[in-house]
Design an enzyme around this catalytic site. Structure first.
Site, short mmCIF file in Angstrom:
data_model
loop_
_atom_site.label_atom_id
_atom_site.label_comp_id
_atom_site.label_asym_id
_atom_site.label_seq_id
_atom_site.Cartn_x
_atom_site.Cartn_y
_atom_site.Cartn_z
N MET A 12 20.36 3.43 98.22
CA MET A 12 21.26 3.77 99.31
C MET A 12 21.25 5.27 99.60
O MET A 12 21.25 5.70 100.76
CB MET A 12 22.68 3.32 98.97
CG MET A 12 22.86 1.83 98.89
SD MET A 12 22.74 1.03 100.51
CE MET A 12 24.28 1.56 101.25
N THR A 96 30.74 3.37 94.36
CA THR A 96 31.79 2.35 94.20
C THR A 96 32.37 2.49 92.81
O THR A 96 31.76 2.06 91.83
CB THR A 96 31.22 0.94 94.44
OG1 THR A 96 30.69 0.86 95.75
CG2 THR A 96 32.33 -0.10 94.28
N LYS A 171 37.31 -0.86 98.97
CA LYS A 171 35.91 -1.25 98.72
C LYS A 171 35.84 -2.39 97.71
O LYS A 171 35.06 -3.33 97.87
CB LYS A 171 35.11 -0.04 98.22
CG LYS A 171 33.66 -0.38 97.83
CD LYS A 171 32.87 -0.96 98.98
CE LYS A 171 31.49 -1.47 98.56
NZ LYS A 171 30.56 -0.40 98.19
N ASN A 174 36.86 -5.51 99.47
CA ASN A 174 35.75 -5.93 100.33
C ASN A 174 34.66 -6.64 99.54
O ASN A 174 34.18 -7.71 99.94
CB ASN A 174 35.17 -4.70 101.04
CG ASN A 174 33.99 -5.02 101.92
OD1 ASN A 174 34.15 -5.47 103.06
ND2 ASN A 174 32.78 -4.81 101.42
N ASN A 175 34.29 -6.08 98.40
CA ASN A 175 33.20 -6.66 97.63
C ASN A 175 33.61 -7.94 96.91
O ASN A 175 32.78 -8.82 96.69
CB ASN A 175 32.62 -5.63 96.66
CG ASN A 175 31.66 -4.70 97.35
OD1 ASN A 175 31.69 -4.56 98.58
ND2 ASN A 175 30.81 -4.02 96.60
N SER A 178 33.12 -10.44 99.63
CA SER A 178 31.70 -10.65 99.86
C SER A 178 31.08 -11.48 98.74
O SER A 178 30.30 -12.41 98.99
CB SER A 178 31.00 -9.29 99.96
OG SER A 178 29.61 -9.44 100.07
N LYS A 239 29.38 -5.72 88.47
CA LYS A 239 30.19 -4.56 88.10
C LYS A 239 31.41 -4.42 89.01
O LYS A 239 32.52 -4.16 88.56
CB LYS A 239 29.32 -3.31 88.13
CG LYS A 239 30.04 -2.01 87.81
CD LYS A 239 30.52 -1.26 89.04
CE LYS A 239 29.40 -0.77 89.93
NZ LYS A 239 29.94 0.03 91.07
#
Length: 292
Positions: A12, A96, A171, A174-175, A178, A239
């Protein structure tokens, strides 16, 4: 244009840093594996030997590393960013991390007159390359305003969420969503296959129905084609789920769905699927081995 130190040139970080360079910012880069700095040196970026030296004299520092432990090292270590940055420097941490880690770094930064933003991103490699990332940002509102040129060079949206740690918190939420959607897709897809449904027809119908989503359109084709080339590695999703469950414990809230989903990713990581895309949880659900 600003002088920007960039720490962490992984899958990234590298395209994010390239977009900052393309926007005209002067880059100074650091990465533990110096081979990943070569492309930047060839474009005129300075290569630093420590995070502290990368940060020294920079107006902004952007960091994106794998987890709390790596963040602690590059931020708070003896040769870390906080040790090298001058008062007034804005630190944009796109790793993150746990909210607790973000708050710890923010407090250490503030003691030196630095402005720390926890600014993780939504999006994977394609979005990083295409400047389509979404930044969710916690920390000082003035620093958030100052960092707008960087957010605009790397993404399509940046939202200030509140106090230090709030970017890290949203975050993880969100994950968790997801990961849960991907695990549900994996379970549904392997059952649809076992029942003999045509993959193309199933993909079309599911994409147009109530369950249709970005996750479905991105991950279901990869599952059905057994394409687990990593956009976001399964071990990193595992993680993040672990961090989400720690957050749930910190705020004294039950998280039974996240616990179940995490057990699937945990098992998949222990089955040596960690370096594959997060949708390789399909292999765990289907009881398959990855193709060589």
């Amino acid at each position: 244009m600003s002088t920007v130190a960039f720490v962490g040139l992984g899958a990234m970080g590298s395209p994010m840093a390239m977009n900052l360079h393309a926007a005209g910012h002067k880059l100074r880069v650091f990465n533990r594996d110096r081979a990943k700095t070569k492309a930047f040196a060839e474009k005129g970026a300075e290569v630093a030997d420590t995070p502290a030296n990368a940060a020294r004299g920079a107006e902004f520092v952007v960091s994106i590393v794998s987890d709390d432990a790596a963040t602690r090292e590059v931020m708070l270590g003896a040769s870390g960013i906080v040790a090298g940055a001058a008062a007034g420097t804005v630190i944009v941490d796109s790793s993150t991390n746990t909210p607790a880690m973000a708050r710890e770094v923010a407090a250490a930064a503030a003691q030196k007159g630095l402005l720390y933003l926890d600014a993780p991103v939504s999006g994977s490699i394609a979005q990083a390359q295409g400047k389509e990332l979404v930044f969710m940002v916690g920390g000082d509102a003035g620093a958030f305003s100052r960092a707008q040129p960087l957010f605009q060079a790397m993404g399509r949206m940046a939202r200030h969420m509140g106090a230090p740690g709030s970017g890290a918190t949203i975050k993880l939420v969100n994950n968790m969503l997801s990961a849960s959607a991907t695990a549900a897709l994996a379970e549904a897809a392997q059952i649809a296959e076992a029942a003999g449904l045509d993959p193309a027809a199933a993909l079309e119908i599911l994409g147009e129905g109530a369950a249709g989503s970005r996750i479905l359109k991105a991950k279901l084709p990869k599952m059905l084609k057994r394409d687990f080339s990593p956009q976001f590695q399964l071990e990193l999703m595992d993680k993040d789920l672990r961090y989400f469950l720690a957050l749930a414990q910190d705020v004294d809230r039950p998280a039974p769905i996240a616990s179940l989903v995490r057990s699937q990713y945990h098992a998949a990581r222990r089955a040596a699927l960690g370096k594959l895309d997060s949708c390789a949880v399909f292999l765990q659900a289907a009881g398959e081995k990855p193709k060589p």
